[in-house]
Write an enzyme that holds these catalytic residues in place. Sequence first.
Site, PDB file in Angstrom:
ATOM      1  N   TYR A 166      25.219  15.611  34.605  1.00  0.00           N
ATOM      2  CA  TYR A 166      24.808  14.923  33.367  1.00  0.00           C
ATOM      3  C   TYR A 166      25.972  14.153  32.747  1.00  0.00           C
ATOM      4  CZ  TYR A 166      23.008  14.142  28.661  1.00  0.00           C
ATOM      5  OH  TYR A 166      22.610  13.545  27.490  1.00  0.00           O
ATOM      6  N   LYS A 170      26.421   9.959  31.925  1.00  0.00           N
ATOM      7  CA  LYS A 170      26.677   9.353  30.615  1.00  0.00           C
ATOM      8  C   LYS A 170      28.024   8.618  30.596  1.00  0.00           C
ATOM      9  CE  LYS A 170      22.821  10.363  28.541  1.00  0.00           C
ATOM     10  NZ  LYS A 170      21.888   9.302  28.114  1.00  0.00           N
TER      11      LYS A 170
HETATM   12  N1  LIG Z   1      19.214  16.032  22.632  1.00  0.00           N
HETATM   13  C1  LIG Z   1      20.526  15.937  22.710  1.00  0.00           C
HETATM   14  O1  LIG Z   1      21.262  16.873  22.362  1.00  0.00           O
HETATM   15  C2  LIG Z   1      21.151  14.644  23.200  1.00  0.00           C
HETATM   16  C3  LIG Z   1      22.525  14.477  22.985  1.00  0.00           C
HETATM   17  C4  LIG Z   1      23.126  13.316  23.431  1.00  0.00           C
HETATM   18  C5  LIG Z   1      22.382  12.350  24.072  1.00  0.00           C
HETATM   19  N2  LIG Z   1      21.049  12.537  24.285  1.00  0.00           N
HETATM   20  C6  LIG Z   1      20.326  11.481  25.001  1.00  0.00           C
HETATM   21  O2  LIG Z   1      19.303  10.984  24.168  1.00  0.00           O
HETATM   22  C7  LIG Z   1      18.265  10.435  24.974  1.00  0.00           C
HETATM   23  C8  LIG Z   1      16.932  10.955  24.480  1.00  0.00           C
HETATM   24  O3  LIG Z   1      16.890  12.358  24.676  1.00  0.00           O
HETATM   25  P1  LIG Z   1      16.131  13.356  23.691  1.00  0.00           P
HETATM   26  O4  LIG Z   1      17.132  14.315  23.192  1.00  0.00           O
HETATM   27  O5  LIG Z   1      15.300  12.605  22.729  1.00  0.00           O
HETATM   28  O6  LIG Z   1      15.234  14.152  24.763  1.00  0.00           O
HETATM   29  P2  LIG Z   1      13.645  14.317  24.931  1.00  0.00           P
HETATM   30  O7  LIG Z   1      13.017  14.746  23.656  1.00  0.00           O
HETATM   31  O8  LIG Z   1      13.464  15.178  26.119  1.00  0.00           O
HETATM   32  O9  LIG Z   1      13.166  12.832  25.255  1.00  0.00           O
HETATM   33  C9  LIG Z   1      13.486  12.206  26.466  1.00  0.00           C
HETATM   34  C10 LIG Z   1      12.577  11.011  26.669  1.00  0.00           C
HETATM   35  O10 LIG Z   1      12.935  10.385  27.905  1.00  0.00           O
HETATM   36  C11 LIG Z   1      11.743  10.133  28.626  1.00  0.00           C
HETATM   37  N3  LIG Z   1      12.023  10.094  30.055  1.00  0.00           N
HETATM   38  C12 LIG Z   1      12.606  11.036  30.831  1.00  0.00           C
HETATM   39  N4  LIG Z   1      12.643  10.615  32.112  1.00  0.00           N
HETATM   40  C13 LIG Z   1      12.061   9.376  32.136  1.00  0.00           C
HETATM   41  C14 LIG Z   1      11.792   8.434  33.152  1.00  0.00           C
HETATM   42  N5  LIG Z   1      12.116   8.649  34.443  1.00  0.00           N
HETATM   43  N6  LIG Z   1      11.201   7.268  32.812  1.00  0.00           N
HETATM   44  C15 LIG Z   1      10.869   7.033  31.523  1.00  0.00           C
HETATM   45  N7  LIG Z   1      11.069   7.888  30.520  1.00  0.00           N
HETATM   46  C16 LIG Z   1      11.667   9.053  30.834  1.00  0.00           C
HETATM   47  C17 LIG Z   1      10.775  11.215  28.229  1.00  0.00           C
HETATM   48  O11 LIG Z   1       9.440  10.746  28.334  1.00  0.00           O
HETATM   49  P3  LIG Z   1       8.396  11.095  29.495  1.00  0.00           P
HETATM   50  O12 LIG Z   1       8.691  12.483  29.978  1.00  0.00           O
HETATM   51  O13 LIG Z   1       7.058  10.970  28.812  1.00  0.00           O
HETATM   52  O14 LIG Z   1       8.602  10.027  30.513  1.00  0.00           O
HETATM   53  C18 LIG Z   1      11.119  11.391  26.752  1.00  0.00           C
HETATM   54  O15 LIG Z   1      10.376  10.491  25.970  1.00  0.00           O
HETATM   55  C19 LIG Z   1      18.605  10.804  26.424  1.00  0.00           C
HETATM   56  O16 LIG Z   1      19.195   9.698  27.065  1.00  0.00           O
HETATM   57  C20 LIG Z   1      19.613  11.926  26.266  1.00  0.00           C
HETATM   58  O17 LIG Z   1      20.491  12.003  27.372  1.00  0.00           O
HETATM   59  C21 LIG Z   1      20.423  13.677  23.856  1.00  0.00           C
END
Ligand SMILES: NC(=O)c1ccc[n+]([C@@H]2O[C@H](COP(=O)([O-])OP(=O)(O)OC[C@H]3O[C@@H](n4cnc5c(N)ncnc54)[C@H](OP(=O)(O)O)[C@@H]3O)[C@@H](O)[C@H]2O)c1
Length: 266
Positions: A166, A170
């Site tokens: 991961y 990033k």
């Molecule tokens: N949560 C944290 O602590 C955190 C921290 C730093 C960065 N981030 C980043 O923030 C972003 C959003 O994450 P989140 O925390 O909001 O997680 P989340 O609630 O799990 O949302 C992730 C989203 O990505 C979509 N997704 C996953 N694989 C996909 C694919 N192959 N094609 C299209 N859509 C896809 C999912 O939709 P579907 O499953 O419906 O496709 C979902 O809408 C990510 O890039 C993550 O790495 C998160």
Amino acid sequence: MQRVLDGKNILITGASSGIGRSTAIEFARTCPNNLKLILTARRLDRLHELKNRIQNEAGHGVKVCVKELDVSKKEQIDSFFENLDEEFKDVDVLVNNAGFMSGVERPPDVPSDVITSVYATNVMGVIHMTQAVLQIFKKRPDGGKGDIIMLGSMAGREPYAGGSIYCSTKAAVRSFTESLRKELIATRIRVMTVDPGQVLTEFNDIRHRFDKEKADAVYAGCDPLTPEDIAEVIVFAAGRRENVVVADTLLYPSHQAGALDIHRRQ
Ligand SMILES: NC(=O)c1ccc[n+]([C@@H]2O[C@H](COP(=O)([O-])OP(=O)(O)OC[C@H]3O[C@@H](n4cnc5c(N)ncnc54)[C@H](OP(=O)(O)O)[C@@H]3O)[C@@H](O)[C@H]2O)c1
């Protein structure tokens, strides 16, 4: 902010959950009278529910287009833009948000299908989506115009044990973002990244393959950020006047100061 966003056409990947979903709602709240949103993800039912919610709240000043898109499949990205309804084709802002991680195994024990799908989504998906919108942006005067907002992560700045796959995705996005900003310096295209620490979304459940005990342990004694906290910063960045580039933002909850620098309350 409303003036800058007025009439904009905003494409969000991964809008079915977490940060992407909150970002869609925040854009609609900030500019309820004249906005277009293209909401994409794999789970269409969730996107339709979100569209209804936004239109109930904002009314029809916000036009919403819902499209299934798996960003890990380049052929879907290739046909995505030509299949958009005419009124949504001219994208102004891309929020490159879709991303995930499954598991905490360390090499050599990381399942190869996990490596492939996480790289295909978090890295290749971001690069292919960026290439596709740049074709649209670069047709505009002054070398081109538009916004690309990446969802990076604290993990892309500070790699940690148990996160080699991961974190490296990033870090790749971070490097791509910084090069791209330099490559586009003679245009009006803004390349920005928002890098969160701990945010409470489904991300953590997916990472722990829905093992509730392990997922809950990550945030035990913590007060993580909410997806709304991140959405506000994304919309703020997109809402600056065109000469202002919020190039890089790192967001932590107050008890976090690094990947493993976390103060847990008893
Ligand atoms: N949560 C944290 O602590 C955190 C921290 C730093 C960065 N981030 C980043 O923030 C972003 C959003 O994450 P989140 O925390 O909001 O997680 P989340 O609630 O799990 O949302 C992730 C989203 O990505 C979509 N997704 C996953 N694989 C996909 C694919 N192959 N094609 C299209 N859509 C896809 C999912 O939709 P579907 O499953 O419906 O496709 C979902 O809408 C990510 O890039 C993550 O790495 C998160």
